[in-house]
Design a protein around this motif. Structure first.
Motif, PDB file in Angstrom:
ATOM      1  N   TYR A 111      -2.007  -5.178  -5.472  1.00 24.67           N
ATOM      2  CA  TYR A 111      -2.487  -3.990  -4.757  1.00 24.67           C
ATOM      3  C   TYR A 111      -3.901  -3.612  -5.200  1.00 24.67           C
ATOM      4  O   TYR A 111      -4.758  -3.262  -4.387  1.00 24.67           O
ATOM      5  N   LYS A 121       7.932  12.619  -8.748  1.00 28.12           N
ATOM      6  CA  LYS A 121       6.507  12.341  -8.910  1.00 28.12           C
ATOM      7  C   LYS A 121       6.317  11.215  -9.922  1.00 28.12           C
ATOM      8  O   LYS A 121       6.901  11.242 -11.003  1.00 28.12           O
ATOM      9  N   LYS A 145       0.831  -1.207   0.000  1.00 27.03           N
ATOM     10  CA  LYS A 145       0.000   0.000   0.000  1.00 27.03           C
ATOM     11  C   LYS A 145       0.862   1.253   0.000  1.00 27.03           C
ATOM     12  O   LYS A 145       0.605   2.206  -0.760  1.00 27.03           O
ATOM     13  N   ASN A 146       1.897   1.282   0.818  1.00 24.41           N
ATOM     14  CA  ASN A 146       2.743   2.471   0.918  1.00 24.41           C
ATOM     15  C   ASN A 146       3.530   2.736  -0.361  1.00 24.41           C
ATOM     16  O   ASN A 146       3.719   3.884  -0.753  1.00 24.41           O
ATOM     17  N   THR A 203       0.966   3.960  -3.211  1.00 25.88           N
ATOM     18  CA  THR A 203       0.391   5.293  -2.974  1.00 25.88           C
ATOM     19  C   THR A 203       1.509   6.316  -2.844  1.00 25.88           C
ATOM     20  O   THR A 203       1.264   7.457  -2.472  1.00 25.88           O
ATOM     21  N   GLN A 204       2.740   5.895  -3.099  1.00 26.77           N
ATOM     22  CA  GLN A 204       3.957   6.712  -3.084  1.00 26.77           C
ATOM     23  C   GLN A 204       4.253   7.302  -1.704  1.00 26.77           C
ATOM     24  O   GLN A 204       4.898   8.338  -1.582  1.00 26.77           O
ATOM     25  N   GLU A 205       3.770   6.625  -0.665  1.00 27.93           N
ATOM     26  CA  GLU A 205       4.139   7.009   0.692  1.00 27.93           C
ATOM     27  C   GLU A 205       5.563   6.555   1.001  1.00 27.93           C
ATOM     28  O   GLU A 205       6.224   7.109   1.875  1.00 27.93           O
ATOM     29  N   LEU A 206       6.000   5.528   0.286  1.00 32.56           N
ATOM     30  CA  LEU A 206       7.326   4.953   0.494  1.00 32.56           C
ATOM     31  C   LEU A 206       8.030   4.881  -0.849  1.00 32.56           C
ATOM     32  O   LEU A 206       7.436   4.486  -1.855  1.00 32.56           O
ATOM     33  N   THR A 207       9.298   5.310  -0.889  1.00 29.33           N
ATOM     34  CA  THR A 207      10.049   5.292  -2.136  1.00 29.33           C
ATOM     35  C   THR A 207      11.529   5.087  -1.845  1.00 29.33           C
ATOM     36  O   THR A 207      12.005   5.391  -0.746  1.00 29.33           O
ATOM     37  N   LYS A 253      12.381  11.848  -4.185  1.00 32.13           N
ATOM     38  CA  LYS A 253      10.964  11.483  -4.284  1.00 32.13           C
ATOM     39  C   LYS A 253      10.309  12.090  -5.523  1.00 32.13           C
ATOM     40  O   LYS A 253       9.393  12.927  -5.421  1.00 32.13           O
TER      41      LYS A 253
END
Length: 373
Positions: free
Chosen positions: A302, A194, A179-180, A183-187, A192
């Motif tokens: 996902y 886009k 999930k992270n 949803t680009q919460e984690l990279t 970071k």
């Protein structure tokens, strides 16, 4: 197999000789209530209710064995650890001339469930016959040997419980990581960047499946594999039991297979066979050059729950439009590869732990057959 120091012969008894059913009714908060709904299958215990509204049922005591008497083949049994009440569809066995744990060990066995199923009434919702159940015959040792056997089995059960807990933690960690990432919460990228927005249909080729008549497939390996549905997914891998010489809807090694209809709808697996024909229960997602095969697999994993919730039709299914119209974020190939490497490591660990659990359960089953005369 017997433990050292025990040589006394076991005696044959009926269940009615050593136990009886609880019958007294009482009231209790629902968090001390046991029904066929919160007893878990395969002798895995219970999940307690949370609310405390008062309910009425049959009183049971710590040390009683509770058995769901509706559809006994589901193997719902529990050794009570607290005082409470149960529904009329749950049998509460009170240990009388037998230790509590040994009684549970007798009831929580496949051979006992098979015996119960031999006397059930009804076909849609089979119910165990109480008189038949109490006629069950088995051998029993002296109390001290009962305690020794039960303590040994309890140690295995404890190990199995801890293994299941470990697997649950890994599954939760995997879900959170997926999930992270998506949803680009984690990279893994330092600045970071886009990710690009796309419809899934812009990134994949989507192959739907088609069913065959029995005359068009075989089970003796002639032709190419024929993948029929969720039953072809075992321990995270694709397995083959049917073949066809007239393939039409082809999927290839590395494609992501999504179960889109029937039992197991929403399940996702990466195809390991070189080339297969897929039935209508499957769709095959093949990524275009902008997306790696591994990233396609984890992205579909996902999205699968969301797509499943959008399922329509008399027999609920995921349609092509739903798949192709999914909104997704796409990182660079380098970032995709790093994400796939990270998630694959979790997946590999999870599968190894699930194999360990399977081996523990198998070992227990074998020992149970040897410990009980």
């Amino acid at each position: 197999m017997r433990f050292p120091g025990f040589g006394e012969p076991w005696k044959t008894v009926r269940l009615s000789d050593v136990t009886s059913f609880r019958r007294q009714r009482a009231k209790s908060p629902k968090n001390a209530y046991v029904s066929t709904e919160n007893l878990l299958q395969n002798f895995e215990g219970i999940v307690a209710y949370l609310d405390k509204d008062e309910v009425e049922g049959i009183a049971f005591m710590p040390g009683d064995t509770l058995l769901a008497n509706i559809r006994p083949y589901l193997k719902k049994a529990w050794l009570a650890s607290f005082e409470g009440i149960c529904s009329a569809d749950v049998l509460a066995f009170s240990p009388e001339k037998i230790t509590a744990s040994f009684l549970y060990d007798i009831i929580a066995r496949d051979c006992f469930i098979e015996y119960v199923m031999g006397g059930v009434k009804g076909s849609k919702m089979p119910r165990g016959d109480k008189a038949h159940i109490l006629e069950y015959e088995f051998a029993i040792p002296e109390k001290s040997e009962q305690e020794k056997i039960s303590a040994f089995i309890a140690s295995i059960d404890h190990r199995i419980k801890k293994q299941r807990e470990m697997i649950d933690v890994l599954k939760k960690y995997k879900r959170g990581a997926i999930k992270n990432f998506f949803t680009q919460e984690l990279t893994f990228a330092e600045n970071k960047p886009k990710w690009e927005r796309h419809k899934l249909g812009e990134l994949i080729f989507l192959q739907s499946g088609q069913d065959f008549a029995p005359s068009d497939y075989n089970d003796h390996g002639e032709g190419i594999p024929y993948m029929t549905g969720a039953s072809c997914i075992v321990e995270g891998k694709t397995v083959v039991s049917r073949w066809t010489s007239t393939p039409r809807c082809l999927a290839y090694c590395g494609d992501t297979l999504l179960v889109c209809k029937g039992s197991g709808s929403g399940a996702v697996v990466m195809l390991s066979q070189e080339k297969v024909h897929i039935a209508r229960q499957f769709m095959a997602l093949r990524p275009r050059e902008v997306m790696t095969k591994g990233f396609c697999f984890f992205l579909t994993l996902y999205l699968s729950e969301k797509m499943k919730q959008s399922a329509t039709g008399l027999i609920e299914g995921i349609d092509r439009k739903t798949v192709l119209n999914q909104d997704v974020l796409l990182p660079s190939i380098l970032e995709q590869e790093k994400i796939v490497s990270f998630l694959s490591a979790i997946e590999k660990t999870l599968l190894a732990q699930e194999r360990t659990l399977k081996n523990l359960v198998s070992t227990k089953k074998g020992l149970m057959q040897q410990l009980f005369i």
